[in-house]
Design a protein around this motif. Structure first.
Motif, PDB file in Angstrom:
ATOM      1  N   LYS A 156       0.849  -1.191   0.000  1.00  0.00           N
ATOM      2  CA  LYS A 156       0.000   0.000   0.000  1.00  0.00           C
ATOM      3  C   LYS A 156       0.884   1.241   0.000  1.00  0.00           C
ATOM      4  O   LYS A 156       1.827   1.345   0.776  1.00  0.00           O
ATOM      5  N   GLY A 157       0.594   2.185  -0.885  1.00  0.00           N
ATOM      6  CA  GLY A 157       1.415   3.387  -0.986  1.00  0.00           C
ATOM      7  C   GLY A 157       2.652   3.202  -1.840  1.00  0.00           C
ATOM      8  O   GLY A 157       3.595   3.990  -1.738  1.00  0.00           O
ATOM      9  N   ALA A 160       3.365   6.260  -3.992  1.00  0.00           N
ATOM     10  CA  ALA A 160       3.909   7.377  -3.221  1.00  0.00           C
ATOM     11  C   ALA A 160       5.354   7.109  -2.814  1.00  0.00           C
ATOM     12  O   ALA A 160       6.169   8.035  -2.747  1.00  0.00           O
ATOM     13  N   LYS A 218       3.319  10.099   1.319  1.00  0.00           N
ATOM     14  CA  LYS A 218       3.518   8.663   1.524  1.00  0.00           C
ATOM     15  C   LYS A 218       3.111   8.243   2.936  1.00  0.00           C
ATOM     16  O   LYS A 218       2.445   7.224   3.137  1.00  0.00           O
ATOM     17  N   ARG A 220       0.970   9.727   4.978  1.00  0.00           N
ATOM     18  CA  ARG A 220      -0.486   9.800   5.135  1.00  0.00           C
ATOM     19  C   ARG A 220      -1.175   8.593   4.489  1.00  0.00           C
ATOM     20  O   ARG A 220      -2.111   8.025   5.046  1.00  0.00           O
ATOM     21  N   LEU A 221      -0.719   8.200   3.297  1.00  0.00           N
ATOM     22  CA  LEU A 221      -1.356   7.096   2.582  1.00  0.00           C
ATOM     23  C   LEU A 221      -1.098   5.752   3.246  1.00  0.00           C
ATOM     24  O   LEU A 221      -1.944   4.855   3.188  1.00  0.00           O
ATOM     25  N   GLN A 222       0.065   5.596   3.867  1.00  0.00           N
ATOM     26  CA  GLN A 222       0.420   4.312   4.453  1.00  0.00           C
ATOM     27  C   GLN A 222      -0.043   4.149   5.892  1.00  0.00           C
ATOM     28  O   GLN A 222       0.138   3.073   6.463  1.00  0.00           O
ATOM     29  N   SER A 232      -9.295  10.712   5.470  1.00  0.00           N
ATOM     30  CA  SER A 232      -8.888   9.518   4.728  1.00  0.00           C
ATOM     31  C   SER A 232      -8.663   9.916   3.271  1.00  0.00           C
ATOM     32  O   SER A 232      -9.250  10.871   2.772  1.00  0.00           O
ATOM     33  N   TYR A 233      -7.811   9.173   2.590  1.00  0.00           N
ATOM     34  CA  TYR A 233      -7.389   9.559   1.244  1.00  0.00           C
ATOM     35  C   TYR A 233      -7.560   8.404   0.269  1.00  0.00           C
ATOM     36  O   TYR A 233      -7.380   7.236   0.622  1.00  0.00           O
ATOM     37  N   ASN A 234      -7.883   8.760  -0.953  1.00  0.00           N
ATOM     38  CA  ASN A 234      -8.036   7.787  -2.026  1.00  0.00           C
ATOM     39  C   ASN A 234      -6.987   8.038  -3.104  1.00  0.00           C
ATOM     40  O   ASN A 234      -7.276   8.581  -4.169  1.00  0.00           O
ATOM     41  N   VAL A 236      -2.833   9.218  -4.410  1.00  0.00           N
ATOM     42  CA  VAL A 236      -1.872  10.315  -4.292  1.00  0.00           C
ATOM     43  C   VAL A 236      -2.517  11.663  -4.596  1.00  0.00           C
ATOM     44  O   VAL A 236      -2.365  12.633  -3.845  1.00  0.00           O
ATOM     45  N   CYS A 239      -4.903  12.801  -1.927  1.00  0.00           N
ATOM     46  CA  CYS A 239      -4.165  13.184  -0.724  1.00  0.00           C
ATOM     47  C   CYS A 239      -3.562  14.579  -0.881  1.00  0.00           C
ATOM     48  O   CYS A 239      -3.668  15.420   0.017  1.00  0.00           O
TER      49      CYS A 239
END
Length: 293
Positions: A156-157, A160, A218, A220-222, A232-234, A236, A239
């Motif tokens: 995941k990520g 990023a 990166k 935030r996404l991970q 929450s982010y969907n 890059v 985010c």
């Protein structure tokens, strides 16, 4: 085991010569393909005659080629580092999330304790103690991700991570090579170990600050677990747009100083360890260069 199958086993059974020839041929083709560029450089260096030297050494690259080499190195390393980065972020962020989830009863109980002991005891009747944060390990997190999401859960990520590590390598490796070259007493010589350390520190901190916005995205996404009212982010793009809209451009510089303080000595020490030849010393091939005359 039946005799028909036993001869195909690699242990105590018979060796099937055609199969081994095919294995050896494939291994040779793959190996030669990987090292052919280096072998080409070796041949041209060996064929030079006195007074007709065209090439000085194997690594005479332009800055653009050094950047391309760094790009390739960054793309290769994320295969290994992305799962480790995922697990590291979960473990490092666990304390912050636990602090956010402390019940308000703890605060009110502490205030009551400063007034009257009897009153405090009466208010405390029936209150349950605050839950303690469950300690998890990297192995537990990895097993849970593999069970629920499969191998892609550990990656995941990945986009990023590529977005951070590829530019980092593009900046770091050429910058270090050129800074380290300034400390050499001759083109064919080597820089002193302390110069390599300083060059690694400067190049590492510069590259770290340059790609810090990508590192924020990166991280935030991970982050799998989020605190109260956290976004929450969907992907890059989502985010980046949400951070820009809700926190402003300065949010992309969060932790830049800390990251520089981490990366600078990390890469400086790495370059010194490479310079002094720790691996060669362990294997008994040579003493430390720093101790040799």
């Amino acid at each position: 085991m039946p005799k028909a199958r036993r001869k195909h086993c690699g242990g105590g059974g018979r060796v099937v010569l055609p199969a081994k020839l095919i294995d050896g041929g494939i291994a040779g083709i793959v190996g030669v393909t990987c090292v052919f560029p280096i072998d080409l450089a070796k041949t041209r260096l060996q064929n030079q005659r006195q007074g007709q030297q065209i090439y000085k050494n194997m690594k005479g690259l332009t800055v653009v080629k050094e950047m391309l080499a760094g790009c390739g190195a960054g793309m290769c390393q994320v295969v290994i580092t992305t799962p480790m980065e995922m697990l590291k972020i979960q473990l490092q962020d666990a304390g912050r999330l636990a602090a956010q989830q402390r019940p308000a009863a703890v605060v009110s109980t502490a205030k009551l304790g400063t007034t009257n002991a009897v009153l405090t005891r009466s208010y405390n009747v029936g209150l349950t103690p605050p839950p303690t944060a469950r300690t998890v390990s990297a192995t537990q997190i990895a097993q849970e991700l593999l069970r629920i999401q499969g191998i892609q859960g550990l990656y995941k990520g990945l986009g990023a991570t590529l977005m951070r590590d590829v530019p980092f390598s593009i900046v770091y490796f050429p910058l270090f090579a050129n800074l380290n070259r300034l400390g050499k007493d001759s083109p064919e010589g080597t820089a002193p170990f302390y110069w390599s350390f300083l060059a690694g520190c400067v190049a590492g901190s510069t590259a770290a600050v340059a790609v810090n916005p990508c590192d924020v995205v990166k991280t935030r996404l991970q982050s799998l677990n989020r605190g109260a009212n956290e976004e929450s982010y969907n992907g890059v793009i989502d985010c980046i747009s949400k951070i820009m809209r809700k926190e402003g451009p300065t949010a992309f510089l969060k932790g830049a100083g800390c990251r520089a303080l981490v990366i600078a000595p990390l890469f400086g020490i790495a370059q010194v360890m490479y310079f002094v030849g720790v691996g060669e010393f362990i294997l008994g091939h040579s003493p430390f260069k720093i101790l040799s005359p």
